[in-house]
Design a protein around this motif. Structure first.
Motif, mmCIF file in Angstrom:
data_model
loop_
_atom_site.group_PDB
_atom_site.id
_atom_site.type_symbol
_atom_site.label_atom_id
_atom_site.label_comp_id
_atom_site.label_asym_id
_atom_site.label_seq_id
_atom_site.Cartn_x
_atom_site.Cartn_y
_atom_site.Cartn_z
ATOM 1 N N TYR A 9 76.147 71.063 46.493
ATOM 2 C CA TYR A 9 74.817 70.461 46.337
ATOM 3 C C TYR A 9 74.398 69.957 47.714
ATOM 4 N N ARG A 10 73.333 70.550 48.251
ATOM 5 C CA ARG A 10 72.892 70.225 49.604
ATOM 6 C C ARG A 10 72.158 68.886 49.642
ATOM 7 N N LEU A 11 72.599 68.009 50.550
ATOM 8 C CA LEU A 11 71.973 66.712 50.767
ATOM 9 C C LEU A 11 71.472 66.634 52.200
ATOM 10 N N GLN A 12 70.206 66.292 52.369
ATOM 11 C CA GLN A 12 69.626 66.119 53.701
ATOM 12 C C GLN A 12 69.779 64.642 54.110
ATOM 13 N N LEU A 13 70.598 64.411 55.133
ATOM 14 C CA LEU A 13 70.900 63.053 55.586
ATOM 15 C C LEU A 13 70.006 62.660 56.750
ATOM 16 N N HIS A 14 69.590 61.394 56.754
ATOM 17 C CA HIS A 14 68.768 60.852 57.838
ATOM 18 C C HIS A 14 68.718 59.342 57.640
ATOM 19 N N ALA A 15 67.913 58.679 58.444
ATOM 20 C CA ALA A 15 67.868 57.213 58.367
ATOM 21 C C ALA A 15 67.422 56.728 56.994
ATOM 22 N N GLY A 16 66.559 57.494 56.335
ATOM 23 C CA GLY A 16 66.067 57.082 55.027
ATOM 24 C C GLY A 16 66.953 57.466 53.872
ATOM 25 N N PHE A 17 67.945 58.292 54.132
ATOM 26 C CA PHE A 17 68.904 58.695 53.096
ATOM 27 C C PHE A 17 70.234 58.951 53.803
ATOM 28 N N GLY A 18 71.022 57.882 53.910
ATOM 29 C CA GLY A 18 72.258 57.939 54.669
ATOM 30 C C GLY A 18 73.483 58.164 53.811
ATOM 31 N N PHE A 19 74.649 57.920 54.405
ATOM 32 C CA PHE A 19 75.918 58.140 53.709
ATOM 33 C C PHE A 19 76.046 57.262 52.463
ATOM 34 N N ASP A 20 75.608 56.019 52.548
ATOM 35 C CA ASP A 20 75.688 55.140 51.373
ATOM 36 C C ASP A 20 74.753 55.615 50.264
ATOM 37 N N PRO A 47 67.398 60.150 68.670
ATOM 38 C CA PRO A 47 66.657 59.107 67.944
ATOM 39 C C PRO A 47 65.532 59.693 67.106
ATOM 40 N N GLY A 48 65.433 59.226 65.861
ATOM 41 C CA GLY A 48 64.360 59.662 64.987
ATOM 42 C C GLY A 48 64.568 61.011 64.346
ATOM 43 N N SER A 49 65.726 61.627 64.554
ATOM 44 C CA SER A 49 65.971 62.943 63.980
ATOM 45 C C SER A 49 65.908 62.885 62.457
ATOM 46 N N THR A 50 65.217 63.860 61.869
ATOM 47 C CA THR A 50 65.120 63.924 60.411
ATOM 48 C C THR A 50 65.990 65.038 59.824
ATOM 49 N N HIS A 51 66.734 65.732 60.701
ATOM 50 C CA HIS A 51 67.507 66.886 60.225
ATOM 51 C C HIS A 51 68.925 66.935 60.759
ATOM 52 N N GLY A 52 69.187 66.362 61.936
ATOM 53 C CA GLY A 52 70.542 66.293 62.458
ATOM 54 C C GLY A 52 70.990 67.471 63.293
#
Length: 801
Positions: A9-20, A47-52
């Motif tokens: 299940y693919r999860l897009q991680l960023h500042a608004g949706f992190g590891f926690d 900084p500010g990356s929305t995709h990593g």
């Protein structure tokens, strides 16, 4: 937990949706039937990356996502549920961030040049005289920037607005005009990059600099943290981004397999036509775009190709064939975005031939024309020629095919040059037997292959796909707009081949890179079955909107709007802000009237005004609503059918975040919007409590959860055989997995409806008693009436009672 995922299940991680945040949804993913969370890049990004994908520090986990402590909590939560994690890895490039000091390796190279301990990290052409590294960041030419006093010295740093650059030791006190010429970098106007950039980049993105992972030291440094997490059991496998950008993809994968003990690895490889993944790559397979093409194609009616082509040409003036559109787009990419790489290839050829008297008298101009034609006519992302090894048959055939196509565009006096370049690119003997300047010959082989990919990606996916809209469902990553439909026989042959050769490959229908979500494509696919009704509808909508149509609005953009309006219709039109953002991106990617680098405000305003007027016209929207309502049952069959086929066919199925519901998303960033997991959990709980599905999203959630849970309950079935099942109707696709699971799906439902339904059509089930896990209905073996099996849903998932 198994070493090989059962489902991801693919999860897009960023500042608004992190590891926690990811940890919070683990319980839901487990209930859904997922075995592994599939994480977007987890290393420290710009900084500010929305995709990593713009990594700046390989030694740290993303601080924006919560860093090492939060990742530890995610890993612990996954372990509690006997689940694992797959990480997206970006070996090809790193970010050129603002400020540059955030990338320690790059900062060192900018300060110390070729003597930096990190100089070997980057693919830089320093030239014979150690020419500086081009930093094309200025808003104007350097002369004006100096005259306007926009550069300033701050200690050992040179500043230009938000940009910072290190000063070469000993130059701090020089006059500013002299100081800028004494650095290991050259500050330049941003438009200079396409022609003079001297470091390899990702496609045409100056802010992503390629790294040389073929160097063992670079490989270890950029992967050390990932290997550590893998050996700690906190990661269980990798998805490799853009392997075709690497100098030696096979060599990279071999090192990766050695360092990981053969962990599950899939590669983001785009396979063109009947191209297959190289059999000597030690990996599980691809990320699934090849499966997306075949699964989606099952629900496209080939008979719609001709009438949709005629209407498309009438409305837009575009050619009936896609090929000339591709050729023109690739020529533009080679001329502009890849000019610097073409120049570098030409200089390598000139050097090789100048150093070998037997190869002289081929001019730079001749080399340029030949290289351009080979790049334009190369029909795949690259050939896999390894310097020092005889090229395999596939690579030779690909290069020979490109050569013959290129030959048609070259004058007679260039034919010898073409054949010489072909031979050099294949590593064949050419010139003096001692093979003078072997290093340059090897670099030429590698660099040409690394350039093919950007020309394909930018020319086709990011240009031609935004110019030619016969049926936009087919304008997809890894897809082919001229491959109009896939028969059950073609699909079965592909699935059987996959099960035999790449049984652990990933399959997918939506990703963070797809141009449209799977559900938008399913809606558009039904148009292939009713080109007459669609043509009539568009003509009517055009007549209703005639007063809004500015003379600047071209037919292609207008036709894209109508397909997008229908494809994203969900009880009403797409929100205007999303539609406008999409249209702006689409017309800029097309690069015909406007572009990212040269926006035409007047044209963009005319497109935006037309879209606004359409969305405000209630009579027009009511017409679209009636047309969409008439497609409801057909869309339902295509949506559920392609999902069930993907989830149960050979391979490891991936579910892109949120797509267990109907998700009518467009290209990024639209497909990276927040997902409402609480609502999904509530709906899944309701279904698990015995409630009937309420709407198509519930039905898709039911199909997804039951199929994934069945994979978890019966892994041996999905690791076993793939057997097509006989049906008496071409509107059913059916197959068995192992000896205990059967999938049945409806295809081309519009034509089926015209026939009056299933009638006495049957599917032959294997011996035994069967139960549909979607409905609970029981059925025996032998010839079963499809009408009875699909009385409640247009799909069935059977398991032995």
């Amino acid at each position: 937990m198994t070493a090989v995922p059962q489902a991801t299940y693919r999860l897009q991680l960023h500042a608004g949706f992190g590891f926690d945040d990811a940890a919070e949804v683990v319980s839901y993913l487990h209930s859904l039937g997922v075995s592994h969370a599939y994480l977007s890049p987890i290393l420290q990004a710009a900084p500010g990356s929305t995709h990593g994908y713009d990594v700046v520090d390989h030694s740290r986990l993303s601080q924006a996502a919560g860093g090492r402590p939060a990742f530890g909590r995610l890993a612990a939560k996954l372990a509690d549920h006997r689940m694992g994690a797959i990480a997206d890895v970006v070996p090809n490039h790193v970010a050129v961030p603002t400020p540059a000091r955030l990338n320690k390796a790059l900062w060192s190279v900018l300060r110390d040049g070729p003597s930096s301990p990190y100089a070997e990290w980057f693919d830089v052409d320093w030239g014979a005289g150690n020419q500086p590294l081009l930093m094309a960041v200025l808003g104007h030419r350097i002369g004006k920037v100096l005259a306007d006093g926009e550069l300033s010295v701050d200690g050992d740093v040179l500043r230009y607005y938000d940009h910072e650059f290190p000063l070469r030791p000993g130059t701090e006190n020089l006059p500013i005009a002299e100081l800028v010429t004494e650095q290991w970098y050259r500050l330049a106007h941003w438009r200079v990059a396409d022609e003079e950039l001297n470091y390899r980049r990702f496609f045409d993105v100056d802010t992503l600099a390629a790294v040389r992972v073929e160097n063992q030291e670079v490989f270890e440094a950029t992967h050390a943290l990932l290997f550590s997490l893998l050996h700690e059991g906190k990661l269980n496998g990798f998805r490799i981004d853009h392997p075709d950008g690497l100098a030696d993809p096979r060599g990279y994968l071999r090192r990766l397999a050695e360092r990981t003990g053969g962990a599950w690895v899939v590669v983001e490889k785009i396979l063109e036509g009947e191209e297959e993944l190289p059999s000597d790559w030690p990996c599980a397979g691809t990320t699934g775009y090849d499966a997306l093409l075949r699964v989606g194609g099952l629900f496209v009616d080939p008979s719609g190709a001709a009438p949709l082509s005629a209407f498309h040409s009438e409305l837009t003036g575009e050619p009936a064939d896609f090929a000339p559109v591709v050729e023109q787009a690739k020529r533009e990419v080679v001329k502009h975005g890849q000019y610097a790489e073409v120049h570098r290839l030409v200089e390598l050829l000139a050097r090789i031939c100048q150093d070998d008297v037997r190869l002289r008298d081929h001019t730079r101009r001749a080399f340029h024309e030949v290289v351009v034609e080979l790049l334009v006519n190369f029909d795949r992302y690259r050939a896999y020629v390894v310097p020092g090894e005889p090229p395999d048959h596939t690579a030779v055939m690909a290069m020979e095919h490109a050569t013959e196509l290129a030959r048609r565009h070259l004058d007679e006096e260039l034919q010898d040059t073409l054949e010489l370049v072909r031979d050099l690119l294949l590593g064949r003997e050419a010139g003096t037997a001692s093979r003078i300047d072997e290093d340059a010959r090897h670099e030429l082989i590698v660099r040409f292959q690394q350039t093919c990919g950007p020309v394909m990606a930018k020319g086709i996916e990011d240009t031609a796909f935004y110019r030619w809209f016969r049926l936009t469902a087919l304008n997809e990553v890894g897809g082919d707009p001229e491959h109009f439909g896939v028969s059950p026989e073609e699909f079965h042959a592909y699935a059987a081949r996959l099960n035999d050769r790449w049984p652990r490959t990933m399959t997918t229908l939506s990703t963070h890179d797809t141009k449209r979500s799977e559900d938008v494509r399913a809606r558009l696919a039904v148009l292939s079955e009713q080109p007459g009704a669609w043509t009539e509808a568009v003509r009517h909508w055009r007549s209703l909107s005639a007063d809004y149509r500015d003379t600047a609005l071209d037919g292609s953009t207008e036709y894209l709007l109508w397909q997008t309006l229908f494809g994203t219709w969900d009880h009403g039109p797409l929100a205007e802000d999303r539609l406008q953002a999409y249209l702006q991106k689409a017309i800029r990617e097309a690069k015909r009237h406007t572009s990212w680098t040269s926006p035409d405000a007047e044209y963009e305003e005319s497109v935006a005004a037309f879209a606004t007027a359409v969305l405000a016209d209630e009579a027009l929207l009511d017409s679209v609503r009636r047309f969409a309502a008439a497609q409801t049952e057909f869309v339902r069959a295509a949506t559920l059918g392609q999902k069930l086929v993907q989830l149960t066919m050979p391979g490891v199925p991936d579910v892109y975040q949120g797509s267990e519901f109907v998700d009518l998303s467009l290209v990024d960033p639209d497909n990276r919007r927040p997902v409402d997991y609480l609502r999904r959990l509530e709906r899944l709980t309701r279904l698990d409590d015995g409630a009937n599905p309420d709407g198509l999203s519930d039905e898709k959630l039911l199909v997804t959860s039951r199929a994934l849970r069945l994979r978890r309950q019966q892994p041996e079935a999905f690791a076993g055989s793939y057997t097509p099942l006989p049906t008496s109707s071409g509107h059913a696709v059916a197959f068995a997995r192992g000896d205990s699971v059967v999938t049945i799906a409806t295809r081309l439902p519009v034509a089926l409806h015209r026939l009056g339904g299933w009638g006495d059509s049957t599917v032959v089930l294997p011996e035994g008693e069967w139960r549909d896990v979607l409905t609970g209905r029981s059925v025996g073996s032998g010839a079963a009436r499809i009408h009875d099996l699909l009385a409640d849903l247009p799909v069935a998932l059977l398991t032995r009672s």
